[in-house]
Scaffold this motif. Structure first.
Motif, PDB file in Angstrom:
ATOM      1  N   HIS A 156      10.076 -13.095  17.451  1.00 53.51           N
ATOM      2  CA  HIS A 156       8.981 -14.043  17.637  1.00 53.51           C
ATOM      3  C   HIS A 156       7.666 -13.585  17.007  1.00 53.51           C
ATOM      4  N   ILE A 157       7.642 -12.395  16.405  1.00 52.35           N
ATOM      5  CA  ILE A 157       6.437 -11.914  15.726  1.00 52.35           C
ATOM      6  C   ILE A 157       6.806 -11.607  14.281  1.00 52.35           C
ATOM      7  N   SER A 158       6.199 -12.309  13.354  1.00 54.95           N
ATOM      8  CA  SER A 158       6.478 -12.069  11.948  1.00 54.95           C
ATOM      9  C   SER A 158       5.654 -10.889  11.439  1.00 54.95           C
ATOM     10  N   ARG A 159       6.133 -10.278  10.365  1.00 54.26           N
ATOM     11  CA  ARG A 159       5.387  -9.178   9.760  1.00 54.26           C
ATOM     12  C   ARG A 159       4.030  -9.672   9.260  1.00 54.26           C
ATOM     13  N   ALA A 160       3.975 -10.910   8.750  1.00 56.23           N
ATOM     14  CA  ALA A 160       2.710 -11.463   8.265  1.00 56.23           C
ATOM     15  C   ALA A 160       1.682 -11.555   9.395  1.00 56.23           C
ATOM     16  N   ALA A 161       2.113 -12.021  10.563  1.00 57.27           N
ATOM     17  CA  ALA A 161       1.198 -12.127  11.702  1.00 57.27           C
ATOM     18  C   ALA A 161       0.748 -10.749  12.172  1.00 57.27           C
ATOM     19  N   PHE A 162       1.664  -9.787  12.175  1.00 57.22           N
ATOM     20  CA  PHE A 162       1.320  -8.434  12.602  1.00 57.22           C
ATOM     21  C   PHE A 162       0.312  -7.814  11.632  1.00 57.22           C
ATOM     22  N   PHE A 163       0.572  -7.921  10.335  1.00 63.56           N
ATOM     23  CA  PHE A 163      -0.324  -7.340   9.342  1.00 63.56           C
ATOM     24  C   PHE A 163      -1.666  -8.073   9.285  1.00 63.56           C
ATOM     25  N   ALA A 164      -1.691  -9.348   9.677  1.00 62.45           N
ATOM     26  CA  ALA A 164      -2.964 -10.064   9.728  1.00 62.45           C
ATOM     27  C   ALA A 164      -3.902  -9.412  10.741  1.00 62.45           C
ATOM     28  N   ALA A 165      -3.340  -8.966  11.872  1.00 61.24           N
ATOM     29  CA  ALA A 165      -4.148  -8.260  12.863  1.00 61.24           C
ATOM     30  C   ALA A 165      -4.525  -6.867  12.375  1.00 61.24           C
ATOM     31  N   VAL A 166      -3.631  -6.244  11.600  1.00 63.00           N
ATOM     32  CA  VAL A 166      -3.888  -4.891  11.099  1.00 63.00           C
ATOM     33  C   VAL A 166      -5.050  -4.885  10.105  1.00 63.00           C
ATOM     34  N   ARG A 167      -5.212  -5.984   9.353  1.00 59.66           N
ATOM     35  CA  ARG A 167      -6.253  -6.007   8.315  1.00 59.66           C
ATOM     36  C   ARG A 167      -7.646  -5.753   8.879  1.00 59.66           C
ATOM     37  N   SER A 168      -7.905  -6.218  10.091  1.00 62.02           N
ATOM     38  CA  SER A 168      -9.229  -5.983  10.683  1.00 62.02           C
ATOM     39  C   SER A 168      -9.432  -4.526  11.079  1.00 62.02           C
ATOM     40  N   LEU A 169      -8.348  -3.749  11.104  1.00 60.77           N
ATOM     41  CA  LEU A 169      -8.427  -2.348  11.507  1.00 60.77           C
ATOM     42  C   LEU A 169      -8.540  -1.403  10.320  1.00 60.77           C
ATOM     43  N   LEU A 170      -8.544  -1.949   9.100  1.00 60.06           N
ATOM     44  CA  LEU A 170      -8.466  -1.088   7.915  1.00 60.06           C
ATOM     45  C   LEU A 170      -9.587  -0.054   7.821  1.00 60.06           C
ATOM     46  N   PRO A 171     -10.849  -0.388   8.134  1.00 61.08           N
ATOM     47  CA  PRO A 171     -11.871   0.660   8.088  1.00 61.08           C
ATOM     48  C   PRO A 171     -11.577   1.824   9.027  1.00 61.08           C
ATOM     49  N   THR A 172     -10.961   1.514  10.183  1.00 57.53           N
ATOM     50  CA  THR A 172     -10.587   2.576  11.114  1.00 57.53           C
ATOM     51  C   THR A 172      -9.401   3.365  10.596  1.00 57.53           C
ATOM     52  N   LEU A 173      -8.370   2.678  10.115  1.00 63.46           N
ATOM     53  CA  LEU A 173      -7.149   3.346   9.670  1.00 63.46           C
ATOM     54  C   LEU A 173      -7.385   4.228   8.459  1.00 63.46           C
ATOM     55  N   ALA A 174      -8.354   3.862   7.611  1.00 66.15           N
ATOM     56  CA  ALA A 174      -8.608   4.653   6.405  1.00 66.15           C
ATOM     57  C   ALA A 174      -9.165   6.030   6.724  1.00 66.15           C
ATOM     58  N   ARG A 175      -9.680   6.204   7.919  1.00 67.82           N
ATOM     59  CA  ARG A 175     -10.202   7.515   8.329  1.00 67.82           C
ATOM     60  C   ARG A 175      -9.146   8.362   9.022  1.00 67.82           C
ATOM     61  N   CYS A 176      -7.953   7.801   9.218  1.00 71.21           N
ATOM     62  CA  CYS A 176      -6.893   8.495   9.949  1.00 71.21           C
ATOM     63  C   CYS A 176      -5.844   9.042   8.991  1.00 71.21           C
ATOM     64  N   THR A 177      -5.090  10.040   9.435  1.00 72.22           N
ATOM     65  CA  THR A 177      -3.997  10.556   8.623  1.00 72.22           C
ATOM     66  C   THR A 177      -2.917   9.478   8.495  1.00 72.22           C
ATOM     67  N   PRO A 178      -2.275   9.386   7.335  1.00 67.86           N
ATOM     68  CA  PRO A 178      -1.208   8.385   7.183  1.00 67.86           C
ATOM     69  C   PRO A 178      -0.102   8.534   8.223  1.00 67.86           C
TER      70      PRO A 178
END
Length: 327
Positions: free
Chosen positions: A62-84
């Motif tokens: 019931h959750i598509s990858r597109a919907a999940f990654f849409a929420a992830v996009r707002s977190l990109l400034p935070t994720l870029a400071r974290c280890t992969p």
């Protein structure tokens, strides 16, 4: 890129992975605030999309990858400071529990250079409602509210809460948080009530990030910034012991949540796709078995034929003549 190799899983668990060369460092303004850098965001997303197969396997239908990654996009400034490694670990844990990091069901936060998955109260509620629970009530009691709780009273008479009139600020500071569940059969669970002192004890004992922030004179941990939300989640986390249901998934979510508090890998506590499928089938079979016991199945067994009694027939004259006469 396909599924994670054993080497990559070990790197995720240990945090040994280094930043890929094509993932640039986050830029900051003069005040140190994270800023949105569109080219950098695009490159981070391109790196995450290498693991499309892994996320497709992890996410429920019931959750598509597109919907999940849409929420992830707002977190990109935070994720870029974290280890992969920590970024991948946190996002996969979130996906495998079927939660979206939208700030309501779950969040991904940065602690130093580590990304961390934090399920929120609504995330725990969602998992509960996949079983016998119809809904969960989570409310905040404030100073000027009328509140009475008698744990030993019958259900329905044990808890009374009448919020004071006016704006939230006029109702005063939060003093308690309570939660209870409504079952699909119309019954209610017992209530969990946590006062502020109990919430602070949970924070002080279990949150490594909070303790480190206090030791370093910072106030940027999630408990610092969102105390009330974490207080509400703590109340919901105590509900499963009053809920008659299969708790394997909730237990796993708590383990992943606790691992994040301890600074450990979280995705290994989440069920893998095959395990999640088997758990879902087992829970469905258990519910079907319980339902079959509640409603007797119709009787389909046929009665065995019974031979009817018939009177004994007299022998014919010919048969009587053929009999030997006694001497």
């Amino acid at each position: 890129m396909g599924r994670l190799s054993l080497k990559e899983k070990v790197m995720v668990a240990t945090g040994a992975a280094t930043r890929p060369a094509d993932v640039p460092e986050q830029v900051a303004d003069l005040k140190g605030h994270e800023q949105v850098n569109p080219p950098m965001n695009q490159r981070v997303m391109e790196w995450l999309e290498r693991y499309n197969t892994e996320f497709d396997d992890a996410l429920p239908a019931h959750i598509s990858r597109a919907a999940f990654f849409a929420a992830v996009r707002s977190l990109l400034p935070t994720l870029a400071r974290c280890t992969p490694a920590s970024t991948l670990d946190a996002l996969l844990a979130c996906a495998r529990f079927g939660l979206v990091p939208d700030g309501r069901h779950a969040v991904i936060v940065r602690e130093g250079q580590m990304a961390r998955f934090i399920p929120m109260a609504q995330g725990y509620v969602d998992l509960m409602c996949r079983g016998e629970v119809q809904s969960v009530v989570v409310e905040v009691v404030r100073e000027n509210d009328h509140f009475q709780w008698v744990p030993t009273a019958p259900l329905g008479e044990d808890l009374v809460h009448v919020p004071a009139r006016g704006m939230k600020s006029e109702r005063g500071e939060a003093t308690r948080v309570y939660a209870f569940a409504w079952f699909r059969n119309g019954q209610r669970s017992r209530a969990v009530v946590l006062d502020r002192e109990e919430a602070e004890e949970i924070r002080d004992e279990h949150s490594r990030a909070y303790r480190e922030a206090v030791a370093e004179g910072r106030e940027d941990s999630y408990w610092h910034r969102y105390f009330l939300q974490m207080w509400m989640k703590s109340a919901v986390r105590r509900l499963p012991k009053y809920v008659r249901m299969s708790t394997e998934l909730l237990t796993a979510l708590m383990a992943a949540d606790d691992a994040g508090e301890a600074g450990e890998a979280q995705s290994f506590h989440a069920p893998d796709p095959e395990t999640a499928r088997l758990l879902a089938e087992a829970e469905a079979a258990a519910r079907a078995a319980e339902a079959s016991q509640d409603t007797p199945a119709p009787t389909t067994t046929r009665r065995l034929p019974v031979k009817r009694w018939q009177p004994r027939r007299k022998p014919s004259r010919r048969a009587r003549r053929g009999r030997k006469q006694p001497a």
